[in-house]
Design an enzyme around this catalytic site. Structure first.
Site, PDB file in Angstrom:
ATOM      1  CG  ASP A   1      -2.141   0.859   1.086  1.00 24.05           C
ATOM      2  OD1 ASP A   1      -2.321   1.473   0.008  1.00 24.05           O
ATOM      3  OD2 ASP A   1      -2.935   0.927   2.033  1.00 24.05           O
TER       4      ASP A   1
ATOM      5  CD  GLU B   1      -0.486   5.270  -4.208  1.00 24.62           C
ATOM      6  OE1 GLU B   1      -1.234   4.284  -4.308  1.00 24.62           O
ATOM      7  OE2 GLU B   1       0.003   5.637  -3.128  1.00 24.62           O
TER       8      GLU B   1
ATOM      9  CG  ASP C   1      -7.843   4.337   0.305  1.00 25.88           C
ATOM     10  OD1 ASP C   1      -7.754   3.108   0.366  1.00 25.88           O
ATOM     11  OD2 ASP C   1      -7.012   5.103   0.798  1.00 25.88           O
TER      12      ASP C   1
END
Length: 789
Positions: free
Chosen positions: A444, A447, A518
């Protein structure tokens, strides 16, 4: 310097063309070499290398043999040799012809395509029959440069995205629109299935606001610069292999053209032709890779929440699934299990015996998956930080210091996954978790996300030999982290790794599953999840899912019921929510919600062998698990923009309810006879029907003549699967065929031939015959039973 007109005999060689004046439509650098290579007869690579990366003495001449290429595993823009089976060459003769406007043409062909260039390097690709497929646009463009600086600033202040100044593309390619295009792909971008009329940015972005189709959400967590163009007489794909920030204007600025641009890097794209959408996906995944077979248990139900914060809470969670007769194979633990959010650590106060917890859960048929973020806490004495600092494993400032930002642990540093040494180091750390019984890793915040502003574009990733700036690495950071995790788990466990990632690039499917990030507990996000997953599948990412029920805000009983129905066949089947939202395990609601949830969990588990067969098919062809109707009914315009239905393989059609309060919905059934799964009513397709859909019903249809392999009811998936196979046969007048795949469901022994392929044949009288197309796995089914409908 070569000038037009050219006359060149290509014979058994590809054509590598040097262009002295490559116009601004490709790049603003004069003297850039343009190379066109045939990767196969149906796949072309168009590549213009910049002068900075291509010395004068290395410029290609007008001759040369073909070099087949494909995106590499490391940085996808670096090319490596394809398998020899992919290699081909241009055939025929290149010739110079005078066109009506006196422009010279260079024309050449493969066995499937005709390619022509004029003296301004406008490219046209046609079928062998002469049908124009894809042509450069030569008219006037809508340019942001026509705005004044004041107008640009006004638009930005109002929230508009304007590609000008620092955000402008360094180069852009522009293709003509013929008026009948439908666009698919581009990963999990917001909006509808068809991307015509929208524009998007490829820049992996963590934005917690509700993602809807508006100018704010041109970029999400993933950058997959590949799309499929369907026209009434052809279909092709374009893979724009540039991992800087890129822009895709899919007829947004004009109905005359679509355009692709990049902030930096090189013009490098693949044109992929086929007779069908499936052909294009097969050829695209031949370049970028396919999802390997997963472990069987990963196809079961996953329960997750940001907030399972103690060993006792996880045990109670498992007991609730068992006591409520709810199938479950996986529990995910978010950041709360770590020691002060430090990666590859465990909080011994909250989880005093992680190994014991793992063993207890595995005895109950449930496995543990733990989250890992890239952000590594700045703390002397912490092994990850100390080793990384000592060995120069972290990203740096332009001045050579270790770059720091803030993530969950506080001050954090970022591993340099562009280095194979760092990837090996990071992957080796997975042993700390595997040795404690952890069965998979969830990547997670990759990015990469950060709390003190985004990483500046000039942050340096030293790599092994070639330093790269963050603006080049950003879109592949999550991809490289997934690669490191996958290879580490494979080495450590010897099993097929289960890795889930939020950020990725083209090719990440080789290493990881993915989810859409999300989302929120809102009906808009339930509705949007279907085209998101379908476009991910058509973009080469088949093992995908959404957070069932929604991650943020509070779900409702009705929304949760409709979401579990809509996701029943999603490859990644996970309920996940945030600690600040309402708990959304099914027993947290009323009895009706619990019963409906149980029904669809059990339905999912019956169809596991069919889903596993689809994963085997995907590993061979690249075909996604869940598919838009257009993939199998390409000549039916009614399905081109079907946003709220999907196919599971080519035999099951699912039409979820995605509107609050709806208890009836229109369903489009394509041609053929379809059998209502619940009532067994047989319905002639090629039309819309109005289907009753009370809260406990998700409309599901099976195509007549289909054989569907199922299992007896299980609440957990054993290694190797069930001992009995039930063939659900939906009768028709014609004979039926089906091939079923079986292996041990855990390791890589299938690569050495340890698998079975059963061939089932049912004749027109309904008699079943079984044979083996391949037999290399000792554990045959104890029984195969036919159930006709």
């Amino acid at each position: 310097m070569s000038t037009f007109p050219w006359k060149y005999e290509l014979s058994d060689h590809s054509c590598s063309i040097y262009a002295g004046d490559l116009l601004n439509k490709y790049t603003n650098v004069s003297g850039t070499p343009l190379q066109i290579e045939a990767v196969t007869d149906t796949t072309l690579r168009i590549h213009a290398r910049t002068l900075e990366s291509f010395a004068v003495e290395q410029r290609p001449k007008l001759t040369g043999t073909l070099t087949a290429v494909s995106p590499s595993d490391d940085l996808p823009q670096e090319k490596t040799a394809c398998d020899a089976a992919l290699r081909t060459a241009f055939t025929g003769t290149a010739s110079s012809d005078a066109s009506q406007n006196n422009q010279s043409l260079l024309t050449f062909a493969t066995k499937a395509l005709q390619i022509s260039l004029d003296d301004e390097l406008h490219l046209q690709i046609c079928s062998l029959g002469g049908t124009p497929l894809c042509s450069d646009y030569t008219g006037k463009l809508q340019e942001a440069e026509s705005l004044t600086e004041e107008e640009i600033e006004q638009m930005r202040e109002e929230g508009h995205v304007v590609h000008a100044g620092d955000d402008a593309c360094r180069f852009q390619i522009t293709k003509s629109l013929y008026g009948d295009e439908v666009f698919y792909g581009l990963g999990d971008k917001t909006g509808f299935l068809n991307k015509m009329g929208y524009d998007y940015t490829m820049w992996n972005t963590d934005n917690p606001d509700p993602h809807v189709e508006n100018p704010t959400f041109k970029a999400l967590y993933k950058s997959i610069p590949f799309f499929i163009t369907l026209r009434k007489d052809c279909v092709y794909g374009i893979f724009f292999d540039n991992h800087y920030k890129t822009s895709f204007d899919m007829g947004y600025s004009s109905t005359d053209y679509y355009s692709i641009g990049a902030a930096d890097g090189e013009l490098d794209y693949y044109f992929i032709y086929g007779d069908t959408i499936a052909d294009v996906i097969k050829n695209y995944t031949a370049l970028t890779g396919r999802c390997p077979l997963p472990q069987l248990w990963t196809l079961g139900y996953h329960q997750s929440r940001w907030g399972y914060s103690s060993q006792q809470e996880v045990l109670e969670l498992a007991e609730n699934f068992i006591n409520n007769d709810l199938p479950c194979d996986v529990i995910h633990m978010d950041i709360d299990y770590m020691d002060n959010y430090k990666v590859f650590t465990v909080d011994k106060n909250k989880f005093p015996d992680l190994s014991g917890l793992s063993n207890t859960l595995q005895d109950k048929g449930i496995r543990l998956v733990t989250i890992i973020d890239p952000g590594t806490k700045v703390e002397k004495g912490y092994h990850m930080y100390d080793e990384g600092v000592c060995n120069h494993y972290f990203a740096q400032t332009p001045e050579g210091d270790i770059y720091e930002n803030v993530v969950w642990p506080g001050d954090s540093v970022f591993p340099d996954y562009t280095s194979s040494t760092v990837r090996n180091w990071w992957g080796s750390q997975t042993k700390l978790l595997v040795d404690q019984g952890i069965s998979g890793i969830w990547n997670d915040m990759n990015e990469p996300a950060s709390f003190r502003g985004p990483l500046p574009e000039n942050v340096v990733f030293p790599g092994d030999d070639i330093p790269r700036l963050h603006k080049e690495v950003h879109n592949v950071y999550g991809h490289l982290m997934a690669k490191a995790t996958y290879e580490g788990l494979k080495e450590t466990s010897g099993k097929r790794p289960f890795v889930i990632t939020r950020a990725c690039y083209s090719g990440s499917q080789k290493y990881s599953t993915a989810w859409t990030g999300d989302n929120q507990s809102i009906w808009t996000h339930l509705k949007m999840s279907i085209p998101q997953l379908l476009n991910l599948g058509m973009s080469g990412m088949p093992f995908v899912g959404t957070d069932i029920g929604g991650f943020g805000s509070n779900t409702t009983p009705e929304l949760l019921c409709r979401w579990i129905q809509a996701s029943c066949f999603a490859p990644l089947f996970r309920n996940h929510c945030a600690k600040f939202s309402r708990c959304q395990e099914p027993w947290q609601f009323d009895r009706q919600t619990l019963d409906i949830y149980r029904t669809y969990l059990k339905l999912r588990y019956r169809f596991i062998p069919y889903l596993y067969d689809l994963f085997y098919e995907e590993s061979q062809t690249g075909m996604p698990i869940i598919r838009p109707l257009v993939m199998h009914y390409q000549n039916d315009p009614e399905v081109y923009e079907c946003n709220d239905e999907y196919l599971v393989g080519d035999r099951i059609l699912v039409a979820p309810v995605t509107d609050q309060g709806a208890h009836v919905r229109p369903v489009y059934l394509p041609e053929g006879i379809w059998v209502d799964y619940w009532t067994k009513e047989r319905i002639e397709g090629g039309k819309y029907i109005l289907q009753d859909a009370p809260l406990d019903i998700c409309p599901i249809y099976i195509k007549a003549g289909s054989i569907i392999p199922t299992w007896p009811q299980l609440n957990h998936i054993p290694d190797g699967g069930a001992k009995e196979l039930i063939l659900e046969y939906y009768t028709s007048d014609a004979p039926a065929e089906y091939c079923h795949y079986q292996d041990n469901g855990t390791d890589f022994s299938y690569e050495n031939g340890e698998y079975n392929i059963y061939h089932f044949h049912i004749d027109s009288d309904g008699h079943l015959t079984t044979s083996m197309d391949h037999q290399g796995y000792d554990h045959l089914y104890d029984a195969v039973r036919l159930s006709a409908h």
